[in-house]
Design a protein around this motif. Sequence first.
Motif, PDB file in Angstrom:
ATOM      1  N   GLY A   1      38.978  69.386  42.922  1.00  0.00           N
ATOM      2  CA  GLY A   1      38.684  70.005  41.626  1.00  0.00           C
ATOM      3  C   GLY A   1      37.813  69.140  40.740  1.00  0.00           C
ATOM      4  N   HIS A   2      37.555  67.900  41.142  1.00  0.00           N
ATOM      5  CA  HIS A   2      36.733  67.022  40.309  1.00  0.00           C
ATOM      6  C   HIS A   2      35.313  67.563  40.165  1.00  0.00           C
ATOM      7  CE1 HIS A   2      40.015  64.144  41.073  1.00  0.00           C
ATOM      8  NE2 HIS A   2      39.572  63.498  40.011  1.00  0.00           N
ATOM      9  N   TRP A   3      34.767  68.114  41.250  1.00  0.00           N
ATOM     10  CA  TRP A   3      33.377  68.562  41.181  1.00  0.00           C
ATOM     11  C   TRP A   3      33.215  69.722  40.193  1.00  0.00           C
ATOM     12  CZ3 TRP A   3      29.390  65.875  42.516  1.00  0.00           C
ATOM     13  CH2 TRP A   3      28.135  66.483  42.520  1.00  0.00           C
ATOM     14  N   ALA A   4      34.174  70.619  40.186  1.00  0.00           N
ATOM     15  CA  ALA A   4      34.081  71.767  39.281  1.00  0.00           C
ATOM     16  C   ALA A   4      34.386  71.400  37.839  1.00  0.00           C
ATOM     17  CB  ALA A   4      35.034  72.871  39.749  1.00  0.00           C
ATOM     18  N   HIS A   5      35.299  70.461  37.627  1.00  0.00           N
ATOM     19  CA  HIS A   5      35.797  70.192  36.277  1.00  0.00           C
ATOM     20  C   HIS A   5      35.346  68.848  35.700  1.00  0.00           C
ATOM     21  CE1 HIS A   5      38.521  73.654  36.453  1.00  0.00           C
ATOM     22  NE2 HIS A   5      38.764  73.295  37.705  1.00  0.00           N
ATOM     23  N   TYR A   6      34.743  67.981  36.538  1.00  0.00           N
ATOM     24  CA  TYR A   6      34.509  66.607  36.093  1.00  0.00           C
ATOM     25  C   TYR A   6      33.137  66.074  36.508  1.00  0.00           C
ATOM     26  CZ  TYR A   6      36.276  62.042  34.582  1.00  0.00           C
ATOM     27  OH  TYR A   6      36.491  60.868  33.899  1.00  0.00           O
ATOM     28  N   SER A   7      32.290  66.914  37.117  1.00  0.00           N
ATOM     29  CA  SER A   7      31.044  66.407  37.707  1.00  0.00           C
ATOM     30  C   SER A   7      30.089  65.819  36.677  1.00  0.00           C
ATOM     31  CB  SER A   7      30.344  67.510  38.506  1.00  0.00           C
ATOM     32  OG  SER A   7      30.067  68.632  37.690  1.00  0.00           O
ATOM     33  N   ASP A   8      30.175  66.243  35.425  1.00  0.00           N
ATOM     34  CA  ASP A   8      29.299  65.679  34.390  1.00  0.00           C
ATOM     35  C   ASP A   8      29.542  64.188  34.199  1.00  0.00           C
ATOM     36  OD1 ASP A   8      28.145  68.120  33.988  1.00  0.00           O
ATOM     37  OD2 ASP A   8      29.236  68.589  32.148  1.00  0.00           O
ATOM     38  N   ASP A   9      30.725  63.713  34.555  1.00  0.00           N
ATOM     39  CA  ASP A   9      31.066  62.295  34.396  1.00  0.00           C
ATOM     40  C   ASP A   9      30.932  61.518  35.705  1.00  0.00           C
ATOM     41  OD1 ASP A   9      31.967  62.283  31.562  1.00  0.00           O
ATOM     42  OD2 ASP A   9      33.451  63.697  32.323  1.00  0.00           O
ATOM     43  N   MET A  10      30.412  62.170  36.745  1.00  0.00           N
ATOM     44  CA  MET A  10      30.264  61.526  38.047  1.00  0.00           C
ATOM     45  C   MET A  10      28.806  61.159  38.299  1.00  0.00           C
ATOM     46  SD  MET A  10      32.782  64.106  40.179  1.00  0.00           S
ATOM     47  CE  MET A  10      32.443  63.384  41.780  1.00  0.00           C
ATOM     48  N   PHE A  11      28.595  60.116  39.109  1.00  0.00           N
ATOM     49  CA  PHE A  11      27.241  59.780  39.522  1.00  0.00           C
ATOM     50  C   PHE A  11      26.742  60.848  40.491  1.00  0.00           C
ATOM     51  CE2 PHE A  11      28.450  55.615  37.944  1.00  0.00           C
ATOM     52  CZ  PHE A  11      27.266  55.182  37.363  1.00  0.00           C
ATOM     53  N   PRO A  12      25.430  61.093  40.519  1.00  0.00           N
ATOM     54  CA  PRO A  12      24.890  62.140  41.396  1.00  0.00           C
ATOM     55  C   PRO A  12      25.103  61.802  42.871  1.00  0.00           C
ATOM     56  CG  PRO A  12      23.112  60.866  40.392  1.00  0.00           C
ATOM     57  CD  PRO A  12      24.378  60.440  39.712  1.00  0.00           C
ATOM     58  N   PRO A  13      25.175  62.824  43.696  1.00  0.00           N
ATOM     59  CA  PRO A  13      25.391  62.595  45.129  1.00  0.00           C
ATOM     60  C   PRO A  13      24.244  61.816  45.771  1.00  0.00           C
ATOM     61  CG  PRO A  13      25.741  64.904  44.556  1.00  0.00           C
ATOM     62  CD  PRO A  13      25.095  64.246  43.373  1.00  0.00           C
ATOM     63  N   MET A  14      24.572  61.094  46.830  1.00  0.00           N
ATOM     64  CA  MET A  14      23.594  60.370  47.642  1.00  0.00           C
ATOM     65  C   MET A  14      23.452  61.090  48.974  1.00  0.00           C
ATOM     66  SD  MET A  14      24.897  56.488  46.862  1.00  0.00           S
ATOM     67  CE  MET A  14      26.628  56.936  46.679  1.00  0.00           C
ATOM     68  N   GLU A  15      22.237  61.387  49.375  1.00  0.00           N
ATOM     69  CA  GLU A  15      21.983  62.060  50.637  1.00  0.00           C
ATOM     70  C   GLU A  15      21.981  61.052  51.777  1.00  0.00           C
ATOM     71  OE1 GLU A  15      21.573  65.245  51.236  1.00  0.00           O
ATOM     72  OE2 GLU A  15      21.481  66.048  49.181  1.00  0.00           O
ATOM     73  N   LEU A  16      22.729  61.347  52.828  1.00  0.00           N
ATOM     74  CA  LEU A  16      22.794  60.460  53.981  1.00  0.00           C
ATOM     75  C   LEU A  16      23.062  61.300  55.229  1.00  0.00           C
ATOM     76  CD1 LEU A  16      22.768  57.520  55.027  1.00  0.00           C
ATOM     77  CD2 LEU A  16      25.248  57.461  54.669  1.00  0.00           C
ATOM     78  N   GLY A  17      22.070  61.360  56.123  1.00  0.00           N
ATOM     79  CA  GLY A  17      22.247  62.088  57.363  1.00  0.00           C
ATOM     80  C   GLY A  17      22.561  63.550  57.172  1.00  0.00           C
ATOM     81  N   GLY A  18      21.984  64.155  56.151  1.00  0.00           N
ATOM     82  CA  GLY A  18      22.221  65.563  55.903  1.00  0.00           C
ATOM     83  C   GLY A  18      23.514  65.866  55.181  1.00  0.00           C
ATOM     84  N   GLU A  19      24.247  64.819  54.773  1.00  0.00           N
ATOM     85  CA  GLU A  19      25.497  64.999  54.030  1.00  0.00           C
ATOM     86  C   GLU A  19      25.368  64.345  52.658  1.00  0.00           C
ATOM     87  OE1 GLU A  19      29.040  65.119  57.267  1.00  0.00           O
ATOM     88  OE2 GLU A  19      28.134  63.154  56.967  1.00  0.00           O
ATOM     89  N   GLN A  20      26.176  64.790  51.730  1.00  0.00           N
ATOM     90  CA  GLN A  20      26.169  64.231  50.377  1.00  0.00           C
ATOM     91  C   GLN A  20      27.421  63.384  50.158  1.00  0.00           C
ATOM     92  OE1 GLN A  20      25.677  67.535  47.613  1.00  0.00           O
ATOM     93  NE2 GLN A  20      23.463  67.197  47.591  1.00  0.00           N
ATOM     94  N   PHE A  21      27.207  62.138  49.685  1.00  0.00           N
ATOM     95  CA  PHE A  21      28.308  61.236  49.383  1.00  0.00           C
ATOM     96  C   PHE A  21      28.294  60.922  47.888  1.00  0.00           C
ATOM     97  CE2 PHE A  21      27.731  60.765  53.860  1.00  0.00           C
ATOM     98  CZ  PHE A  21      28.989  60.499  54.368  1.00  0.00           C
ATOM     99  N   VAL A  22      29.481  60.702  47.348  1.00  0.00           N
ATOM    100  CA  VAL A  22      29.634  60.507  45.906  1.00  0.00           C
ATOM    101  C   VAL A  22      30.484  59.263  45.652  1.00  0.00           C
ATOM    102  CG1 VAL A  22      30.462  61.541  43.754  1.00  0.00           C
ATOM    103  CG2 VAL A  22      29.524  63.000  45.546  1.00  0.00           C
ATOM    104  N   LEU A  23      30.070  58.475  44.654  1.00  0.00           N
ATOM    105  CA  LEU A  23      30.939  57.388  44.177  1.00  0.00           C
ATOM    106  C   LEU A  23      32.148  58.019  43.505  1.00  0.00           C
ATOM    107  CD1 LEU A  23      28.336  54.910  42.638  1.00  0.00           C
ATOM    108  CD2 LEU A  23      29.927  54.380  44.497  1.00  0.00           C
TER     109      LEU A  23
END
Length: 425
Positions: free
Chosen positions: A88-110
């Motif tokens: 639920g963090h992505w829907a409710h908290y993503s404004d406070d998260m660092f943007p995703p990093m692309e790696l091998g066609g997948e997205q990773f997040v701090l």
Amino acid sequence: MPRGFVSCGHSPADREETTVHDHRRLGRELNLFDTDPLIGSGLPYWLPDGAVVRHALEEYIRSAERRAGYRHVYSPVLGKRELYEISGHWAHYSDDMFPPMELGGEQFVLRPSLCPHHALVYRSRPHSYRELPLRMAELGGMYRSELSGVLGGLTRVRAIQLNDAHLFCTLEQVAEEAGAALEMIRRAYEALGIAPARYRLSLPGPGGKYVAAPELWSRSTALLREVLDASGLPYEEAEGEAAFYGPKIDVQVADGAGRESTLSTVQVDFHQPERFDLHYTGADGAKHRPVMIHRSVIGSVERAVAHLLEHHGGAFPAWLSPVQLAILPVSEAELPNATALAARCTERGLRAEVTAPERGTLGARIRETRLAPYQAIIGAREATADLIALRLRDGRRLDAEPAEGILDRIETLIATHSTELWPMA
């Protein structure tokens, strides 16, 4: 500045001084932490003395958690975006998260929080009701995409080291476990020599940032009210301060200007156990959903040190002090004895430092080391008879006594995390 460190560039927010004891100024004057534009705003680094304070604080809480039946884990600071979509963090908290990093066609997040990782650690093994409550703790890193304008010192940072824990328990165990967490917080504040400004029951407010599950909110809020009422602690309710997944008990502290911040928290969460399909096998052989309690005793290490600096003005309790015993030989003749005494302290696990006569007069060196809880004055008599003439930070002076006895008492006071420098006669 003592001990050879040079201050680097600071942001305007870092330079602003707003309290009698401003931790941003004190932290640099005492060589605890600093910042550099090449690292970035909101990303302080710890100097050796600051690392000592941080390590002592971390060891205290790890030890307290072990005694309380917690098991410690380590988890990565990265996770796939999908993990935070489930939590639920992505829907409710993503404004406070660092943007995703692309790696091998997948997205990773701090990660902005440790709880999704701990939910997966729990889910990785089957569990029986006999194992519950399962108390999982970690001193782990998390990251918040804070705007530059709100950053400053250690209180608002982008890289956070959080004293976090998640307890997985039955519904019947929630009140007892949450109450025990409040008691851990009380004992920690006593050892740290601080006090809460108030207790707050943080509830949801208007808007869409909260999980839409009225029944779960009602159950979790009732449980936390029960815990607070049973504790006898006075508390206030505050709408709009809940986590997106549930209400929480926030322990508020205040700075010298009376501004509050949250240091410790206890939260009840029915949402994430459901999202991650967590379960345990009950006495009836069927699967049951655990309740997840989020709990942090000292909050983030950064905010805890900031508050301790401002509250104590740099004069930390002895067990937290970077230098616990300052050893001051009166002249060069006593320097070998002072050095030998420092080595004995190190063998005992005490943090001692010799301030040699070349640093100035005895009076000047006493003033230089005034924040050390203990000062050992070594003159000719003390050196010859292996005595210590002890001066305490509060101004008391003790008669010279055998060194071993003095060190024994200091060691005991530090080991018990006492805020008392020396027992009154």
